[in-house]
Design an enzyme around this catalytic site. Structure first.
Site, short mmCIF file in Angstrom:
data_model
loop_
_atom_site.label_atom_id
_atom_site.label_comp_id
_atom_site.label_asym_id
_atom_site.label_seq_id
_atom_site.Cartn_x
_atom_site.Cartn_y
_atom_site.Cartn_z
N CYS A 2 38.94 34.88 -12.52
CA CYS A 2 39.95 34.83 -13.58
C CYS A 2 41.18 35.55 -13.04
O CYS A 2 41.17 36.07 -11.93
CB CYS A 2 39.43 35.58 -14.80
N ARG A 27 43.68 30.56 -10.86
CA ARG A 27 42.42 31.32 -10.73
C ARG A 27 41.44 30.99 -11.86
O ARG A 27 40.31 31.45 -11.85
CB ARG A 27 42.70 32.83 -10.73
N TRP A 75 38.17 31.79 -16.25
CA TRP A 75 37.28 30.75 -15.73
C TRP A 75 35.90 31.21 -16.17
O TRP A 75 35.36 32.18 -15.64
CB TRP A 75 37.38 30.65 -14.20
N ASN A 99 38.20 40.62 -14.56
CA ASN A 99 37.88 39.53 -13.63
C ASN A 99 36.66 39.99 -12.84
O ASN A 99 36.68 41.04 -12.22
CB ASN A 99 39.04 39.24 -12.68
N GLY A 100 35.58 39.19 -12.90
CA GLY A 100 34.37 39.52 -12.15
C GLY A 100 33.14 39.27 -13.00
O GLY A 100 33.20 38.63 -14.04
N GLU A 473 35.74 16.95 4.83
CA GLU A 473 36.91 17.51 4.10
C GLU A 473 37.57 16.42 3.26
O GLU A 473 37.94 16.66 2.11
CB GLU A 473 37.89 18.12 5.09
N LYS A 477 38.17 16.57 -0.87
CA LYS A 477 39.49 16.37 -1.51
C LYS A 477 39.38 15.33 -2.62
O LYS A 477 39.83 15.55 -3.74
CB LYS A 477 40.53 15.91 -0.48
N GLU A 480 37.02 16.43 -5.67
CA GLU A 480 37.36 17.62 -6.49
C GLU A 480 38.59 17.40 -7.36
O GLU A 480 38.79 18.13 -8.34
CB GLU A 480 37.52 18.86 -5.62
N HIS A 496 20.23 4.98 8.20
CA HIS A 496 18.90 5.60 8.05
C HIS A 496 18.59 5.94 6.59
O HIS A 496 17.98 6.97 6.31
CB HIS A 496 18.82 6.86 8.95
N LYS A 591 40.96 28.41 -7.94
CA LYS A 591 41.47 28.47 -6.58
C LYS A 591 40.71 29.48 -5.74
O LYS A 591 40.44 29.25 -4.58
CB LYS A 591 42.95 28.83 -6.60
C1 AGP Z 1 38.96 23.40 -1.44
O1 AGP Z 1 39.90 22.39 -1.82
C2 AGP Z 1 38.53 24.26 -2.59
N1 AGP Z 1 39.62 24.83 -3.25
C3 AGP Z 1 37.45 25.24 -2.19
O2 AGP Z 1 36.43 24.53 -1.52
C4 AGP Z 1 37.90 26.40 -1.26
O3 AGP Z 1 38.20 25.91 0.01
C5 AGP Z 1 36.73 27.38 -1.15
O4 AGP Z 1 36.47 27.90 -2.44
C6 AGP Z 1 37.00 28.54 -0.17
O5 AGP Z 1 38.10 29.28 -0.62
P1 AGP Z 1 38.75 30.33 0.42
O6 AGP Z 1 39.27 29.54 1.57
O7 AGP Z 1 39.84 31.01 -0.37
O8 AGP Z 1 37.66 31.28 0.83
#
Ligand code: AGP
Length: 596
Positions: A2, A27, A75, A99-100, A473, A477, A480, A496, A591
């Site tokens: 958060c 966040r 969050w 936050n936590g 990757e 993208k 998500e 397979h 994020k």
């Molecule tokens: C990637 O698009 C996501 N936002 C997520 O997978 C992110 O890369 C992951 O949470 C790691 O975050 P960081 O690089 O801040 O450790």
């Protein structure tokens, strides 16, 4: 994860808190709330959903008066996203945001709070009642905070209002990010510098289990035993414009198109006075004395790490293993005799990665963090740091941080030992230009997304070797932000079993950039096509076939992930746009994942 913010000073607090929360929405954004003090009165306002709802409810903060306050964007971890569970949370005397995660909340309820009346489903409310209990028992607020720190297990960044103390704000940190912004006649609390950068560039870093007593003119930092600590502020090299969208409709599009500039910035920052790309000799010394590198990361950063393994093994000749952070902590592989750990993290705050850092440091191993945030937890706690210089990455879907991570890993590898004699300065400059030319073609990606992806329920990215790593990757993208179920798959492995999922018009996107696997992957394309797949091919020019939909100018073969990923970023962006998804703040995500 958060976002929290606090302000105490001469100005009306509510608008400042809301602006700060806007910079922290990345966040977490399922609910938000603020508490503002006007003399002895405390006004609390909360709203479910995006911050815009709270702004509307409070007339952008203008309906609430007071020059001290705290705020929170959530969050959800404990309790659904409801107004009742939104922060701030209170007891009779204390109002706080958190936050936590409090891991021993049940034990604390049983031990101290049998008679407390709870109104929410959150772990946070436990802290408010703990402080109430300890001060009701005669402890001062500072001592009650020390007591709380000694009892609570878990992660917390807290901003606290004590109704009995109108001229003070309290902040407490343990494992979750928290900074104190220092101003002239005011002070602030924030989960990161961006929440406060519009008001100050000067920040105090905090260590775990420290608490802070803040007035408008003073910031006093204490250990969990109440010992005062003298600490200087640092100046954050951030600019407010870095955190704005400018003319872009979304941060993600801005950040995709910043990638050429980011590569050039990295070249500049890592070049010495002679224009040579260099790495701190102390880092090289530690790496050269290890017998194996373990890369620890999550999500996109993990995908960058897999590409980094190619560099460290093929350019530097060092055996390298890439581990998902959340797996490593509970299932540590058999380590080599002299391992060195590299943590890759855009935010530098990812709890899963940080948990591994704490563990391997306890074991006495050397650590290096690659991060985009100077002063972040993973940076401060590692032996060494290499910065990404990508500028703030606001969109939840990571783009420029991925290419920055890959580029810095290439520079690191070539500095350890350049066994392939790659001229990185030249090759990365070329990469920057090629990305620019890809960005010029974005209308094509919009059309391809419309044609292949918009109405699809699933999708496959296939490739071999380093192209397969980019597929992982590319798939992340797309899924998500467009919520299309997507898999990145080794092209040769599809037959397979998984090829059973290929139906008429299933979109399959092939990535081809390697001479030695070109023909094999094209055979796999034929296999899926013969089963009805709707195939799109992303290829580099020297390996391209006439019908390939996306052809990218050539770069050095080992650096192709830096360019083949970019069309995939655009395809994800446009698929999400065409589906009406929230591009910068996708559902269920945040994020920086600062909880394990
Ligand atoms: C990637 O698009 C996501 N936002 C997520 O997978 C992110 O890369 C992951 O949470 C790691 O975050 P960081 O690089 O801040 O450790």
């Amino acid at each position: 994860m958060c976002g929290i913010v606090g302000y105490i000073g001469p100005k009306q607090a509510a608008p400042i808190l809301l602006d700060g929360l806007e910079k922290l929405e990345y966040r977490g954004y399922d609910s938000a709330g603020i508490a503002v003090c006007d003399g002895d009165d405390v006004t609390i306002s909360k709203a479910v959903g995006k911050l815009a709802n709270l702004k509307a409810k409070t007339d952008n903060g203008n309906s609430i008066t007071g020059t001290k306050g705290i705020g929170h964007t959530r969050w959800a971890t404990h309790g659904k996203p409801t107004e009742n569970n939104a922060h701030p949370h209170c007891s009779e005397r204390f109002v706080l945001v958190h936050n936590g995660i409090i891991e021993n909340e049940e034990a604390l309820r049983r031990k101290y709070l049998k008679n407390a009346e709870f109104y929410s489903d959150t772990d946070t409310e436990v802290i408010a009642h703990l402080l109430q209990k300890f001060t009701d028992d005669g402890e001062s607020t500072a001592v009650a905070i020390q007591h709380m720190i000694s009892e609570v297990e878990g992660s917390y960044a807290l901003a606290i209002i004590d109704k009995n103390d109108p001229d003070v704000l309290y902040a407490v940190k343990n494992k979750s990010p928290l900074l104190i912004g220092s101003g002239d006649g005011f002070n602030m609390i924030g989960s990161d510098a961006m929440a406060m950068i519009a008001h100050t560039n000067n920040f105090y870093e905090l260590n775990d289990k420290e608490y802070v007593v803040i007035t408008k003119d003073s910031v006093d930092i204490y250990t969990c035993y109440g010992k005062k600590i003298e600490r200087n502020t640092y100046v954050a090299e951030l600019d407010v414009s870095d955190t704005e969208k400018g003319t872009y409709p979304h941060y993600m599009l801005k950040e995709i198109e910043e990638q050429p500039t980011v590569i050039r910035k990295i070249l500049k920052e890592y070049s010495d006075d002679d224009g040579e790309l260099t790495i701190d000799p102390d880092i090289l010394k530690d790496i050269r004395s290890c017998d194996k590198i373990y890369i620890i990361a999550c999500g996109t950063s993990y995908h960058a790490g897999i590409v980094g393994k190619q560099f460290l093994e093929k350019i530097s000749g060092i055996p390298t293993e890439v581990c998902i952070a959340s797996e490593f902590v509970y299932n540590m592989p058999l380590l080599s005799k002299k391992p060195l750990f590299i943590f890759i993290s855009q935010s530098g705050e990812t709890a899963d990665s940080r948990a591994v850092l704490v563990k391997v440091k306890e074991m006495g191993y050397k650590t290096l963090t690659l991060t985009n945030v100077k002063g972040s937890t993973l940076s401060r706690e590692a032996d060494h740091t290499l910065l990404l210089y990508a500028g703030p990455e606001i969109a939840v879907a990571s783009t420029k941080a991925y290419t920055a991570q890959v580029a810095v890993l290439a520079i690191l590898a070539a500095n350890i030992k350049n066994s392939i004699n790659i001229n990185l300065n030249y090759e990365l400059s070329k990469v920057s230009n090629v990305i620019e030319s890809i960005c010029d073609d974005k209308d094509k990606y919009s059309m391809l997304a419309e044609d292949y992806l918009k109405d699809s329920r699933n999708c496959f990215y296939i490739g071999r070797g380093i192209d397969y790593y980019v597929c992982l990757e590319a798939a992340l993208k797309l899924k998500e932000i467009s919520y299309i179920q997507t898999e990145g798959f080794a092209a040769g492995e599809l037959k397979h079993g998984t090829i059973a999922l290929i139906e008429q018009n299933t979109p399959v996107i092939a990535i081809i950039s390697q001479e030695n696997t070109n023909l094999n992957t094209r055979s796999n394309i034929k296999e899926v096509k013969s089963r009805g797949a709707h195939v799109m091919t992303i290829s580099t020019k020297s390996l391209s076939a006439q019908k390939d939909q996306i052809i990218i100018n050539d770069v050095h073969e080992i650096l192709t992930p830096l360019v083949t990923v970019v069309p995939a970023q655009y395809l994800a962006y446009y698929a999400a746009l065409q589906k009406g998804c929230d591009i910068d703040k996708p559902r269920n995500l945040a994020k920086s994942v600062t909880v394990e």
